[in-house]
Design a protein around this motif. Structure first.
Motif, PDB file in Angstrom:
ATOM      1  N   GLY A  57       0.781  -1.381   0.065  1.00  0.00           N
ATOM      2  CA  GLY A  57      -0.006   0.249   0.012  1.00  0.00           C
ATOM      3  C   GLY A  57       0.884   1.348   0.137  1.00  0.00           C
ATOM      4  N   GLY A  58       2.105   1.211   0.048  1.00  0.00           N
ATOM      5  CA  GLY A  58       3.031   2.098  -0.144  1.00  0.00           C
ATOM      6  C   GLY A  58       3.467   2.779   1.367  1.00  0.00           C
ATOM      7  N   GLU A  59       2.898   2.212   2.345  1.00  0.00           N
ATOM      8  CA  GLU A  59       3.456   2.700   3.863  1.00  0.00           C
ATOM      9  C   GLU A  59       4.933   2.345   3.989  1.00  0.00           C
ATOM     10  OE1 GLU A  59       2.538   2.178   8.611  1.00  0.00           O
ATOM     11  OE2 GLU A  59       1.451   1.047   7.038  1.00  0.00           O
ATOM     12  N   LYS A  60       5.897   3.342   4.399  1.00  0.00           N
ATOM     13  CA  LYS A  60       7.041   3.010   4.872  1.00  0.00           C
ATOM     14  C   LYS A  60       7.271   2.643   6.213  1.00  0.00           C
ATOM     15  CE  LYS A  60      11.942   2.938   3.934  1.00  0.00           C
ATOM     16  NZ  LYS A  60      12.248   2.377   3.048  1.00  0.00           N
ATOM     17  N   ILE A  61       7.755   1.451   6.570  1.00  0.00           N
ATOM     18  CA  ILE A  61       7.845   0.937   8.045  1.00  0.00           C
ATOM     19  C   ILE A  61       9.412   0.826   8.216  1.00  0.00           C
ATOM     20  CG2 ILE A  61       7.690  -0.878   9.601  1.00  0.00           C
ATOM     21  CD1 ILE A  61       5.288  -1.663   7.875  1.00  0.00           C
ATOM     22  N   PRO A  62       9.858   2.061   8.980  1.00  0.00           N
ATOM     23  CA  PRO A  62      11.510   2.123   9.298  1.00  0.00           C
ATOM     24  C   PRO A  62      11.860   1.323  10.328  1.00  0.00           C
ATOM     25  CG  PRO A  62      10.067   3.817  10.518  1.00  0.00           C
ATOM     26  CD  PRO A  62       9.312   3.005   9.615  1.00  0.00           C
ATOM     27  N   ALA A  63      12.800   0.615  10.077  1.00  0.00           N
ATOM     28  CA  ALA A  63      13.422  -0.529  10.902  1.00  0.00           C
ATOM     29  C   ALA A  63      15.010  -0.800  10.486  1.00  0.00           C
ATOM     30  CB  ALA A  63      12.804  -1.897  10.550  1.00  0.00           C
ATOM     31  N   SER A  64      15.636  -0.796  11.868  1.00  0.00           N
ATOM     32  CA  SER A  64      17.071  -0.912  11.604  1.00  0.00           C
ATOM     33  C   SER A  64      17.652  -2.561  11.952  1.00  0.00           C
ATOM     34  CB  SER A  64      17.903  -0.499  12.799  1.00  0.00           C
ATOM     35  OG  SER A  64      17.315  -0.907  13.984  1.00  0.00           O
ATOM     36  N   ILE A  65      16.829  -3.529  12.060  1.00  0.00           N
ATOM     37  CA  ILE A  65      16.831  -4.611  11.884  1.00  0.00           C
ATOM     38  C   ILE A  65      15.420  -5.252  11.223  1.00  0.00           C
ATOM     39  CG2 ILE A  65      17.230  -6.989  12.820  1.00  0.00           C
ATOM     40  CD1 ILE A  65      18.700  -5.476  15.256  1.00  0.00           C
ATOM     41  N   ARG A  66      15.641  -6.076  10.046  1.00  0.00           N
ATOM     42  CA  ARG A  66      14.544  -6.469   9.403  1.00  0.00           C
ATOM     43  C   ARG A  66      14.483  -8.160   9.270  1.00  0.00           C
ATOM     44  NH1 ARG A  66      17.181  -2.467   8.218  1.00  0.00           N
ATOM     45  NH2 ARG A  66      18.738  -3.847   7.164  1.00  0.00           N
ATOM     46  N   VAL A  67      13.438  -8.659   9.625  1.00  0.00           N
ATOM     47  CA  VAL A  67      13.509 -10.171   9.618  1.00  0.00           C
ATOM     48  C   VAL A  67      12.360 -10.621   8.742  1.00  0.00           C
ATOM     49  CG1 VAL A  67      13.267 -11.959  11.193  1.00  0.00           C
ATOM     50  CG2 VAL A  67      14.073  -9.906  12.098  1.00  0.00           C
ATOM     51  N   TRP A  68      12.813 -11.743   8.003  1.00  0.00           N
ATOM     52  CA  TRP A  68      11.742 -12.258   7.086  1.00  0.00           C
ATOM     53  C   TRP A  68      11.378 -13.652   7.646  1.00  0.00           C
ATOM     54  CZ3 TRP A  68       9.465  -9.837   2.870  1.00  0.00           C
ATOM     55  CH2 TRP A  68       8.660 -10.758   2.366  1.00  0.00           C
ATOM     56  N   ALA A  69      10.235 -13.879   7.724  1.00  0.00           N
ATOM     57  CA  ALA A  69       9.902 -15.011   8.452  1.00  0.00           C
ATOM     58  C   ALA A  69       8.467 -15.392   7.787  1.00  0.00           C
ATOM     59  CB  ALA A  69       9.621 -15.341   9.611  1.00  0.00           C
ATOM     60  N   ALA A  70       8.315 -15.335   6.479  1.00  0.00           N
ATOM     61  CA  ALA A  70       7.242 -15.213   5.566  1.00  0.00           C
ATOM     62  C   ALA A  70       7.148 -16.422   5.082  1.00  0.00           C
ATOM     63  CB  ALA A  70       6.676 -14.121   5.123  1.00  0.00           C
ATOM     64  N   GLY A  71       7.004 -17.939   4.950  1.00  0.00           N
ATOM     65  CA  GLY A  71       6.696 -18.793   4.279  1.00  0.00           C
ATOM     66  C   GLY A  71       8.018 -19.655   4.276  1.00  0.00           C
ATOM     67  N   VAL A  72       8.087 -20.708   3.904  1.00  0.00           N
ATOM     68  CA  VAL A  72       9.237 -21.951   3.875  1.00  0.00           C
ATOM     69  C   VAL A  72       9.285 -22.571   2.411  1.00  0.00           C
ATOM     70  CG1 VAL A  72       9.541 -22.013   6.076  1.00  0.00           C
ATOM     71  CG2 VAL A  72       8.004 -23.550   4.640  1.00  0.00           C
ATOM     72  N   LYS A  73      10.420 -22.866   1.837  1.00  0.00           N
ATOM     73  CA  LYS A  73      10.668 -23.779   0.694  1.00  0.00           C
ATOM     74  C   LYS A  73      11.928 -24.730   1.084  1.00  0.00           C
ATOM     75  CE  LYS A  73      13.533 -20.333  -1.784  1.00  0.00           C
ATOM     76  NZ  LYS A  73      13.724 -19.691  -2.991  1.00  0.00           N
ATOM     77  N   ALA A  74      11.667 -25.679   0.448  1.00  0.00           N
ATOM     78  CA  ALA A  74      13.177 -26.623   0.363  1.00  0.00           C
ATOM     79  C   ALA A  74      14.297 -25.993  -0.325  1.00  0.00           C
ATOM     80  CB  ALA A  74      12.742 -28.049  -0.095  1.00  0.00           C
ATOM     81  N   PRO A  75      15.584 -26.065  -0.114  1.00  0.00           N
ATOM     82  CA  PRO A  75      16.655 -25.577  -0.578  1.00  0.00           C
ATOM     83  C   PRO A  75      16.592 -25.515  -2.083  1.00  0.00           C
ATOM     84  CG  PRO A  75      17.433 -26.874   1.303  1.00  0.00           C
ATOM     85  CD  PRO A  75      15.916 -27.352   0.929  1.00  0.00           C
ATOM     86  N   ASP A  76      17.164 -24.736  -2.686  1.00  0.00           N
ATOM     87  CA  ASP A  76      16.855 -24.417  -4.383  1.00  0.00           C
ATOM     88  C   ASP A  76      17.548 -25.469  -5.137  1.00  0.00           C
ATOM     89  OD1 ASP A  76      15.255 -22.233  -4.094  1.00  0.00           O
ATOM     90  OD2 ASP A  76      17.025 -20.894  -4.098  1.00  0.00           O
ATOM     91  N   PHE A  77      18.796 -25.912  -4.488  1.00  0.00           N
ATOM     92  CA  PHE A  77      19.758 -27.124  -5.187  1.00  0.00           C
ATOM     93  C   PHE A  77      19.183 -28.400  -5.406  1.00  0.00           C
ATOM     94  CE2 PHE A  77      20.951 -28.021  -0.984  1.00  0.00           C
ATOM     95  CZ  PHE A  77      21.197 -29.329  -0.979  1.00  0.00           C
ATOM     96  N   LEU A  78      18.107 -28.739  -4.562  1.00  0.00           N
ATOM     97  CA  LEU A  78      17.240 -29.871  -4.622  1.00  0.00           C
ATOM     98  C   LEU A  78      16.826 -30.133  -6.243  1.00  0.00           C
ATOM     99  CD1 LEU A  78      15.316 -30.359  -1.433  1.00  0.00           C
ATOM    100  CD2 LEU A  78      17.839 -31.361  -1.990  1.00  0.00           C
ATOM    101  N   THR A  79      16.391 -28.917  -6.991  1.00  0.00           N
ATOM    102  CA  THR A  79      15.910 -29.182  -8.020  1.00  0.00           C
ATOM    103  C   THR A  79      16.950 -29.499  -9.162  1.00  0.00           C
ATOM    104  OG1 THR A  79      16.439 -26.842  -8.387  1.00  0.00           O
ATOM    105  CG2 THR A  79      14.275 -27.263  -7.571  1.00  0.00           C
ATOM    106  N   GLN A  80      18.173 -29.612  -8.814  1.00  0.00           N
ATOM    107  CA  GLN A  80      19.295 -29.728  -9.551  1.00  0.00           C
ATOM    108  C   GLN A  80      20.057 -31.185  -9.161  1.00  0.00           C
ATOM    109  OE1 GLN A  80      21.960 -26.333  -9.534  1.00  0.00           O
ATOM    110  NE2 GLN A  80      20.029 -24.946  -9.833  1.00  0.00           N
ATOM    111  N   LEU A  81      19.574 -32.058  -8.566  1.00  0.00           N
ATOM    112  CA  LEU A  81      19.927 -33.466  -8.023  1.00  0.00           C
ATOM    113  C   LEU A  81      19.665 -34.536  -9.058  1.00  0.00           C
ATOM    114  CD1 LEU A  81      19.892 -33.279  -4.203  1.00  0.00           C
ATOM    115  CD2 LEU A  81      21.980 -32.772  -5.627  1.00  0.00           C
ATOM    116  N   ASP A  82      20.419 -34.682 -10.163  1.00  0.00           N
ATOM    117  CA  ASP A  82      20.416 -35.577 -10.974  1.00  0.00           C
ATOM    118  C   ASP A  82      19.200 -36.047 -11.233  1.00  0.00           C
ATOM    119  OD1 ASP A  82      21.446 -37.653 -12.728  1.00  0.00           O
ATOM    120  OD2 ASP A  82      21.959 -38.772 -11.012  1.00  0.00           O
ATOM    121  N   GLY A  83      18.086 -35.083 -11.698  1.00  0.00           N
ATOM    122  CA  GLY A  83      16.868 -35.435 -12.072  1.00  0.00           C
ATOM    123  C   GLY A  83      15.774 -35.929 -10.997  1.00  0.00           C
ATOM    124  N   LEU A  84      16.275 -35.820  -9.910  1.00  0.00           N
ATOM    125  CA  LEU A  84      14.891 -36.059  -8.989  1.00  0.00           C
ATOM    126  C   LEU A  84      13.768 -34.993  -8.998  1.00  0.00           C
ATOM    127  CD1 LEU A  84      16.863 -36.625  -5.508  1.00  0.00           C
ATOM    128  CD2 LEU A  84      15.946 -38.341  -7.049  1.00  0.00           C
TER     129      LEU A  84
END
Length: 435
Positions: A262-289
């Motif tokens: 919405g365009g609101e600026k939220i000032p923060a000296s420390i920013r933490v991202w804890a929204a959603g998870v996924k498996a490590p990216d390199f798993l998509t390149q493991l010999d065709g698994l």
């Protein structure tokens, strides 16, 4: 001799290695180590020690000292009949049934151990998950994640640095923004408010010096739970002084804060991202698994990968639809249940017996609001349907989860001793780690 290699020493991988090590290396009746086990078990992890992942928010705030509570893989392996290899998975060769581990480097970037190759008869991937930034601009560059002990330590250093600025009057407040109103975000926000009170005993820092903002894109906190529990958690956090924003997505992260859709600026000296998870990216390149859209390895109901019967996957990195056709969520209790079924199926595979089909049993969810309270629900054979619990009872149930994990790894007798030692340390040492 058969060789089982388990990659990933999280809750599921560590429990599985411990169970298999005992099964193949110790006498079933006298608990004596066998001289010539027919199956060798090796656990691979990129870290030397293990911390239960749901506790990382406590490591981040200093409420938990990882140097006291961490489990050393090498020591644990020797005591429980399996081997440990320090390293990071780099390549998989399914035809040769080998994996390659990347070189081990020291803190100065010098090579300690060269790249190695391990042969396996059965491979178990238990690599967990990582935060999903959904390709939001600036997140990777400017936000802190809580996927590992190292990242939790980084947050802790940043927090102490900001409070040092307060004590030396080079800053007038600490502003922290947390993106994601799931369990990690809610628990971290509550622990931070408690940490402020504890730090006040050391540096005369008052509660008003800390501004914590928790941002959730969904309509209420704790989207995995009922709206009522999410709303109750919001009310408790608000009482503690946390600003809660729901129904708001973050569009961009920068060095000085966050910008909402919405365009609101939220000032923060420390920013933490804890929204959603996924498996490590390199798993998509493991010999065709075969993998799904969040990089999880697709597995059958017996936890064998759909691509290779010699490869299993458990925990957050496994894309599993169980025998009841329900999608298994990335939770610690799911990893624990998968470890038990994987143990049975690996032994059955070696013995030539039928494999067991995995059925996920949801025992409920519990979220801690630091020492103040907890919320959640319980499900299972003792509870018909779902029982909502809050307050001290929920807090007691939440703390019991960690003791159950310790029991799965060490057995109940040693788990209770570890718990008592931990309580003694909390009595004689400062409650908050200040370094």
């Amino acid at each position: 001799m058969k060789h089982i290699v388990i990659v990933g020493g999280g809750a599921g991988g560590l429990e599985l290695a411990t169970k298999l090590g005992h099964h193949f290396s110790f006498s079933r009746f006298f608990n004596r180590r066998r001289k010539d086990p027919q199956v060798r078990v090796t656990l691979v992890d990129k870290n030397r020690t293990h911390i239960w992942k749901p506790l990382l928010h406590q490591v981040a705030t200093g409420a938990l000292d990882s140097s006291l509570d961490a489990l050393n893989y090498q020591v644990h392996a020797r005591a429980n009949g399996f081997q440990f290899e320090l390293g990071c998975l780099r390549e998989l060769n399914r035809e040769q049934q080998t994996i390659e581990l990347a070189p081990v480097m020291d803190s100065d970037g010098q090579q300690l151990v060269p790249a190695r190759e391990l042969q396996y008869d059965y491979l178990v991937l238990a690599l967990g998950s990582q935060s999903n930034d959904f390709r939001t601009p600036g997140v990777r560059e400017h936000c802190v994640f809580l996927d590992s002990t190292e990242q939790a330590h980084r947050f802790h250093r940043l927090l102490l640095d900001r409070f040092l600025q307060l004590e030396t009057h080079t800053a007038d407040k600490v502003q922290i923004a947390i993106v994601g109103g799931g369990a990690t975000g809610v628990e971290l926000a509550a622990e931070l408010m408690d940490a402020t009170q504890q730090m006040g005993y050391y540096g005369q820092i008052n509660n008003g010096a800390l501004e914590v903002t928790l941002i959730e894109a969904g309509p209420h906190l704790l989207p995995a739970l009922t709206p009522r529990l999410g709303n109750n958690a919001e009310r408790e956090l608000s009482k503690l002084g946390v600003r809660v924003i729901t129904g708001c997505a973050v569009a961009e992260a920068s060095a000085d804060g966050l910008t909402t859709a919405g365009g609101e600026k939220i000032p923060a000296s420390i920013r933490v991202w804890a929204a959603g998870v996924k498996a490590p990216d390199f798993l998509t390149q493991l010999d065709g698994l075969a993998t799904n859209r969040v990089n999880q390895i697709e597995v059958q109901t017996d936890l064998q990968s759909t691509s290779d019967p010699h490869i299993f996957a458990i925990g957050d990195c496994a894309g599993c639809v169980d025998i009841k056709e329900q999608r298994v969520p990335p939770r610690a209790q799911a990893a624990h249940q998968m470890a038990s079924v994987a143990e049975h199926n690996l032994i059955a595979s070696i013995d030539g017996r039928p494999l067991k089909q995995f059925r996920y049993r949801d025992h409920g969810s519990l979220v801690s609001l630091s020492k103040h309270t907890a919320v959640g629900n319980l499900m299972g054979t003792l509870v018909k349907g779902s029982l909502t619990i809050e307050g001290r009872i929920a807090g007691l149930a939440y703390r019991s989860l960690y003791r159950m994990h310790l029991a799965a790894v060490h057995g109940w007798a040693k788990a209770m001793l570890i718990y008592l030692v931990g309580q003694a340390n909390r009595f004689v040492k400062p409650r908050l780690k200040m370094h």
